[in-house]
Design a protein around this motif. Structure first.
Motif, PDB file in Angstrom:
ATOM      1  N   GLN A 113      -1.244  -0.117 -10.709  1.00 42.07           N
ATOM      2  CA  GLN A 113      -1.333  -1.310  -9.866  1.00 42.07           C
ATOM      3  C   GLN A 113      -0.561  -1.103  -8.562  1.00 42.07           C
ATOM      4  OE1 GLN A 113      -0.700  -5.280 -11.624  1.00 42.07           O
ATOM      5  NE2 GLN A 113       0.691  -5.711  -9.912  1.00 42.07           N
ATOM      6  N   LEU A 114       0.681  -0.580  -8.672  1.00 42.01           N
ATOM      7  CA  LEU A 114       1.468  -0.348  -7.467  1.00 42.01           C
ATOM      8  C   LEU A 114       0.816   0.709  -6.585  1.00 42.01           C
ATOM      9  CD1 LEU A 114       3.964  -0.890  -5.776  1.00 42.01           C
ATOM     10  CD2 LEU A 114       5.215   0.777  -7.159  1.00 42.01           C
ATOM     11  N   GLN A 115       0.255   1.753  -7.218  1.00 38.52           N
ATOM     12  CA  GLN A 115      -0.388   2.803  -6.436  1.00 38.52           C
ATOM     13  C   GLN A 115      -1.604   2.255  -5.685  1.00 38.52           C
ATOM     14  OE1 GLN A 115       0.989   5.926  -6.183  1.00 38.52           O
ATOM     15  NE2 GLN A 115      -0.455   6.005  -4.462  1.00 38.52           N
ATOM     16  N   GLU A 116      -2.349   1.368  -6.337  1.00 38.59           N
ATOM     17  CA  GLU A 116      -3.500   0.751  -5.677  1.00 38.59           C
ATOM     18  C   GLU A 116      -3.055  -0.056  -4.467  1.00 38.59           C
ATOM     19  OE1 GLU A 116      -6.731  -2.787  -6.631  1.00 38.59           O
ATOM     20  OE2 GLU A 116      -5.846  -1.673  -8.309  1.00 38.59           O
ATOM     21  N   ASP A 117      -1.983  -0.842  -4.622  1.00 35.26           N
ATOM     22  CA  ASP A 117      -1.468  -1.636  -3.510  1.00 35.26           C
ATOM     23  C   ASP A 117      -1.000  -0.744  -2.356  1.00 35.26           C
ATOM     24  OD1 ASP A 117      -1.999  -3.841  -4.987  1.00 35.26           O
ATOM     25  OD2 ASP A 117       0.085  -4.324  -5.472  1.00 35.26           O
ATOM     26  N   LEU A 118      -0.290   0.330  -2.696  1.00 30.94           N
ATOM     27  CA  LEU A 118       0.239   1.201  -1.653  1.00 30.94           C
ATOM     28  C   LEU A 118      -0.877   1.955  -0.934  1.00 30.94           C
ATOM     29  CD1 LEU A 118       3.457   2.638  -3.360  1.00 30.94           C
ATOM     30  CD2 LEU A 118       3.317   0.925  -1.552  1.00 30.94           C
ATOM     31  N   ASP A 119      -1.888   2.392  -1.677  1.00 33.95           N
ATOM     32  CA  ASP A 119      -3.010   3.099  -1.039  1.00 33.95           C
ATOM     33  C   ASP A 119      -3.715   2.186  -0.037  1.00 33.95           C
ATOM     34  OD1 ASP A 119      -2.495   5.385  -2.453  1.00 33.95           O
ATOM     35  OD2 ASP A 119      -4.003   5.011  -4.013  1.00 33.95           O
ATOM     36  N   LEU A 120      -3.912   0.937  -0.438  1.00 31.93           N
ATOM     37  CA  LEU A 120      -4.568  -0.003   0.459  1.00 31.93           C
ATOM     38  C   LEU A 120      -3.682  -0.306   1.669  1.00 31.93           C
ATOM     39  CD1 LEU A 120      -7.004  -1.712   1.035  1.00 31.93           C
ATOM     40  CD2 LEU A 120      -6.056  -3.512  -0.426  1.00 31.93           C
ATOM     41  N   ALA A 121      -2.356  -0.457   1.438  1.00 32.33           N
ATOM     42  CA  ALA A 121      -1.424  -0.730   2.537  1.00 32.33           C
ATOM     43  C   ALA A 121      -1.391   0.428   3.520  1.00 32.33           C
ATOM     44  CB  ALA A 121      -0.027  -1.001   1.984  1.00 32.33           C
ATOM     45  N   VAL A 122      -1.401   1.647   3.007  1.00 36.21           N
ATOM     46  CA  VAL A 122      -1.410   2.823   3.883  1.00 36.21           C
ATOM     47  C   VAL A 122      -2.685   2.852   4.719  1.00 36.21           C
ATOM     48  CG1 VAL A 122      -1.574   5.341   3.893  1.00 36.21           C
ATOM     49  CG2 VAL A 122       0.168   4.214   2.498  1.00 36.21           C
ATOM     50  N   SER A 123      -3.808   2.502   4.110  1.00 35.49           N
ATOM     51  CA  SER A 123      -5.067   2.470   4.848  1.00 35.49           C
ATOM     52  C   SER A 123      -5.012   1.456   5.991  1.00 35.49           C
ATOM     53  CB  SER A 123      -6.220   2.120   3.902  1.00 35.49           C
ATOM     54  OG  SER A 123      -6.355   3.093   2.885  1.00 35.49           O
ATOM     55  N   VAL A 124      -4.434   0.303   5.716  1.00 34.40           N
ATOM     56  CA  VAL A 124      -4.310  -0.727   6.759  1.00 34.40           C
ATOM     57  C   VAL A 124      -3.388  -0.236   7.880  1.00 34.40           C
ATOM     58  CG1 VAL A 124      -3.488  -3.057   7.242  1.00 34.40           C
ATOM     59  CG2 VAL A 124      -4.796  -2.605   5.166  1.00 34.40           C
ATOM     60  N   VAL A 125      -2.283   0.411   7.514  1.00 26.37           N
ATOM     61  CA  VAL A 125      -1.357   0.922   8.523  1.00 26.37           C
ATOM     62  C   VAL A 125      -2.030   1.996   9.373  1.00 26.37           C
ATOM     63  CG1 VAL A 125       0.784   2.221   8.841  1.00 26.37           C
ATOM     64  CG2 VAL A 125       0.721   0.307   7.236  1.00 26.37           C
ATOM     65  N   ARG A 126      -2.811   2.859   8.743  1.00 24.79           N
ATOM     66  CA  ARG A 126      -3.535   3.875   9.519  1.00 24.79           C
ATOM     67  C   ARG A 126      -4.514   3.214  10.482  1.00 24.79           C
ATOM     68  NH1 ARG A 126      -2.588   8.946   7.978  1.00 24.79           N
ATOM     69  NH2 ARG A 126      -1.882   9.389   5.854  1.00 24.79           N
ATOM     70  N   PHE A 127      -5.097   2.110  10.054  1.00 25.52           N
ATOM     71  CA  PHE A 127      -6.078   1.409  10.880  1.00 25.52           C
ATOM     72  C   PHE A 127      -5.405   0.693  12.056  1.00 25.52           C
ATOM     73  CE2 PHE A 127      -8.464  -2.548  11.712  1.00 25.52           C
ATOM     74  CZ  PHE A 127      -9.643  -1.990  12.169  1.00 25.52           C
ATOM     75  N   LEU A 128      -4.267   0.015  11.784  1.00 23.39           N
ATOM     76  CA  LEU A 128      -3.607  -0.769  12.824  1.00 23.39           C
ATOM     77  C   LEU A 128      -2.737   0.072  13.759  1.00 23.39           C
ATOM     78  CD1 LEU A 128      -2.499  -3.918  10.771  1.00 23.39           C
ATOM     79  CD2 LEU A 128      -4.417  -3.724  12.346  1.00 23.39           C
ATOM     80  N   ARG A 129      -2.301   1.244  13.300  1.00 21.76           N
ATOM     81  CA  ARG A 129      -1.464   2.125  14.095  1.00 21.76           C
ATOM     82  C   ARG A 129      -0.229   1.422  14.669  1.00 21.76           C
ATOM     83  NH1 ARG A 129      -3.837   6.461  16.700  1.00 21.76           N
ATOM     84  NH2 ARG A 129      -1.767   6.739  17.592  1.00 21.76           N
ATOM     85  N   PRO A 130       0.613   0.795  13.831  1.00 23.51           N
ATOM     86  CA  PRO A 130       1.839   0.171  14.360  1.00 23.51           C
ATOM     87  C   PRO A 130       2.848   1.231  14.773  1.00 23.51           C
ATOM     88  CG  PRO A 130       1.889   0.119  11.979  1.00 23.51           C
ATOM     89  CD  PRO A 130       0.536   0.679  12.367  1.00 23.51           C
ATOM     90  N   ASP A 131       3.809   0.823  15.588  1.00 23.67           N
ATOM     91  CA  ASP A 131       4.881   1.744  15.968  1.00 23.67           C
ATOM     92  C   ASP A 131       5.887   1.907  14.831  1.00 23.67           C
ATOM     93  OD1 ASP A 131       4.064   2.023  18.818  1.00 23.67           O
ATOM     94  OD2 ASP A 131       4.511  -0.118  18.849  1.00 23.67           O
ATOM     95  N   ASP A 132       6.114   0.835  14.082  1.00 22.89           N
ATOM     96  CA  ASP A 132       7.136   0.837  13.037  1.00 22.89           C
ATOM     97  C   ASP A 132       6.610   0.127  11.798  1.00 22.89           C
ATOM     98  OD1 ASP A 132       9.873   1.604  14.631  1.00 22.89           O
ATOM     99  OD2 ASP A 132       8.556   0.363  15.875  1.00 22.89           O
ATOM    100  N   VAL A 133       7.016   0.627  10.633  1.00 19.47           N
ATOM    101  CA  VAL A 133       6.713  -0.012   9.348  1.00 19.47           C
ATOM    102  C   VAL A 133       8.039  -0.390   8.695  1.00 19.47           C
ATOM    103  CG1 VAL A 133       5.748   0.281   7.041  1.00 19.47           C
ATOM    104  CG2 VAL A 133       4.558   1.249   9.018  1.00 19.47           C
ATOM    105  N   PHE A 134       8.180  -1.665   8.325  1.00 26.57           N
ATOM    106  CA  PHE A 134       9.380  -2.140   7.641  1.00 26.57           C
ATOM    107  C   PHE A 134       9.040  -2.413   6.180  1.00 26.57           C
ATOM    108  CE2 PHE A 134      11.005  -2.718  11.825  1.00 26.57           C
ATOM    109  CZ  PHE A 134      12.384  -2.744  11.701  1.00 26.57           C
ATOM    110  N   VAL A 135       9.724  -1.723   5.284  1.00 23.67           N
ATOM    111  CA  VAL A 135       9.577  -1.943   3.844  1.00 23.67           C
ATOM    112  C   VAL A 135      10.658  -2.932   3.421  1.00 23.67           C
ATOM    113  CG1 VAL A 135       9.669  -0.900   1.566  1.00 23.67           C
ATOM    114  CG2 VAL A 135       8.579   0.326   3.450  1.00 23.67           C
ATOM    115  N   LEU A 136      10.249  -4.105   2.956  1.00 27.24           N
ATOM    116  CA  LEU A 136      11.184  -5.173   2.603  1.00 27.24           C
ATOM    117  C   LEU A 136      11.442  -5.261   1.110  1.00 27.24           C
ATOM    118  CD1 LEU A 136       9.846  -7.990   4.970  1.00 27.24           C
ATOM    119  CD2 LEU A 136      11.454  -6.152   5.460  1.00 27.24           C
TER     120      LEU A 136
END
Length: 501
Positions: free
Chosen positions: A226-249
């Motif tokens: 479940q966590l791996q699925e969430d992280l894979d999807l989050a990484v895909s979104v980050v690759r798509f949005l290309r932010p300068d910084d990612v904050f893990v809360l």
């Protein structure tokens, strides 16, 4: 797992190559961001240069007009040469220290001590170059001294005005701000939004990925998937949005989840940041520090080191001695007025806690009537125990002057957290977090809390909490310049006399 801030327009657009390219162009980092940041840094550097140049030219031209029959051409050339050398040292050093970066402009408060130290270094460089080139005789000592004294205030004021202008004009839509993506559990992201004024952070949040809480009853494999699925999807979104910084809360207590987030987001071309849960909200100025070969997060500085103690003590002894000698006629008049006004001793002495909670007797001019077997009770507004002379002394802070004796004895400092009665200390220490940390330095005759008006009667815990917050800010940001600033404000600031009764 769900996400926010993925443009709905992208989902509704036809599968047209041109339209897709337009959306991608809008989502990619703003092309002018680097240029905007360079322009901002250049403007700050230009402000420093302009301040130095204006002071030098003014001093040289004034000297030429007054003493050299108005021939200002030579003076302008000398001023340009001197300003160029000073400006080169200051701008180059500030550039190397990233003083002109947007992040420092947003986060760092103006540091007069750093600017003053750099100003001294710049002038030392001027003296060395002048000695090596045998050109010191070309410059007037009057002009050099005037430029040295006037240049620092001009530099501080112009830099402060420029920084305030930048902070006022900066918005989440500005081209120069960082584009940030948040990742974490829903409650942690909600807390982040609640504890921060997003429009004042100097950044733009372009996306948010929420991780699902894993069912405690699920087996290890299901929880991992479940966590791996969430992280894979989050990484895909980050690759798509290309932010300068990612904050893990994700809270640091969830060690395994944090490790997997690190592994996941180190694979994307963005800077990765961790926030240790609510720790940063309680200690907003955390820094990574090394002690020997060990690294750790520093949440509180140690008491002043040997050099700082010696410097502060020298300042205390010098100012206290001068003050006692120069004010001795006034002290004698006050003592006489107290004796004529009411029966009792001139001085009032009471036990207070000092450095490391060591008790000592604090001296004050008596401002109340003496009462046999009186139980301690804090003075209040319109207190009938206060004498006529005492009311004047308390309103003008003159009742504190005998504490100069405590300073000479080493029990107090001129500036520091004000010592409270022992009954107050014991009461508030149990109710207010970090209250006892006030005793990590010597108490002071005046302090940061006093010049901000947090003095007098404490009717609620909130009153004391505000006072303690100021005291802790002083402890964590001590400098000789800060002490001098507080001393000056004690004399001239209206807030320093607020709530005095």
């Amino acid at each position: 797992m769900f996400h926010e801030r993925i443009p709905e327009t992208f989902q509704l657009l036809p599968a047209s190559a041109d339209r897709r390219r337009n959306v991608w162009s809008a989502l990619l980092p703003h092309r002018g961001r680097a240029a905007a940041r360079i322009a901002l840094s250049s403007a700050l550097a230009a402000t420093d240069l302009a301040a130095i140049l204006a002071v030098m030219l003014f001093m040289e031209c004034a000297y030429e007009i007054v003493y050299q029959d108005g021939l200002i051409g030579t003076g302008i050339l000398r001023g340009l040469r001197l300003a160029s050398l000073l400006g080169l040292v200051i701008v180059a050093t500030n550039a190397l220290r990233a003083e002109y970066s947007l992040d420092n402009v947003i986060a760092r408060k103006s540091n007069i001590q750093r600017t003053a130290s750099l100003w001294l270094v710049a002038w030392a460089a001027v003296l060395v170059v002048g000695f090596m080139t045998k050109t010191t005789v070309d410059y007037s000592r009057l002009v050099s001294l005037g430029s040295f004294l006037a240049g620092l205030p001009a530099l501080i004021l112009t830099r402060g005005a420029m920084v305030r202008l930048v902070r006022r004009r900066l918005t989440a839509g500005s081209a120069s701000v960082s584009r940030v993506h948040l990742v974490g559990y829903e409650e942690d992201i909600t807390r982040f939004y609640a504890s921060n004024a997003i429009d004042r952070l100097g950044l733009r949040i372009v996306g948010t990925s929420y991780l699902r809480r894993v069912d405690p009853g699920a087996d290890t494999a299901a929880r991992h998937d479940q966590l791996q699925e969430d992280l894979d999807l989050a990484v895909s979104v980050v690759r798509f949005l290309r932010p300068d910084d990612v904050f893990v809360l994700v809270p640091w207590t969830d060690n395994a989840e944090v490790e997997r987030c690190i592994d996941a987001f180190l694979r994307v071309p963005s800077a990765l940041h961790l926030r240790p849960g609510a720790m940063l909200d309680r200690f907003p100025d955390l820094q990574v520090a090394r002690v020997g070969g060990v690294s750790g997060i520093n949440i509180g500085r140690r008491p002043l080191n040997l050099g700082e103690v010696v410097l502060k003590r020298a300042l205390d002894l010098t100012v206290a001695t001068i003050a006692l000698v120069s004010l001795s006629p006034l002290l004698a008049l006050i003592a006489l007025a107290i004796k004529l006004d009411s029966r009792g001793p001139v001085f009032f002495r009471q036990k207070r806690y000092g450095f490391n909670q060591q008790p000592f007797g604090v001296f004050k001019f008596r401002s109340m009537r003496t009462e046999a077997n009186a139980v301690f009770r804090q003075a209040t507004r319109n207190d009938n125990r206060i004498t006529r002379v005492g009311a004047i002394l308390r309103r003008t802070n003159l009742d504190e002057l005998p504490q100069l004796l405590n300073v000479l004895r080493g029990e107090m400092s001129l500036v520091g957290p004000r010592p409270h009665a022992l009954a107050h200390d014991r009461s508030f220490e149990r109710r207010i977090a970090l209250y006892a940390r006030r005793h990590n330095v010597r108490p002071g005759i005046t302090g940061w809390a006093q010049v901000n008006g947090f003095r007098g009667e404490t009717l609620t815990d909130l009153d004391m909490e505000r006072r303690v917050a100021c005291d802790l800010h002083y402890i964590d940001n001590w400098s000789v310049w800060f002490d001098l600033q507080i001393m000056i404000q004690t004399l001239i600031s209206r807030r320093a006399y607020r709530n005095a009764f």
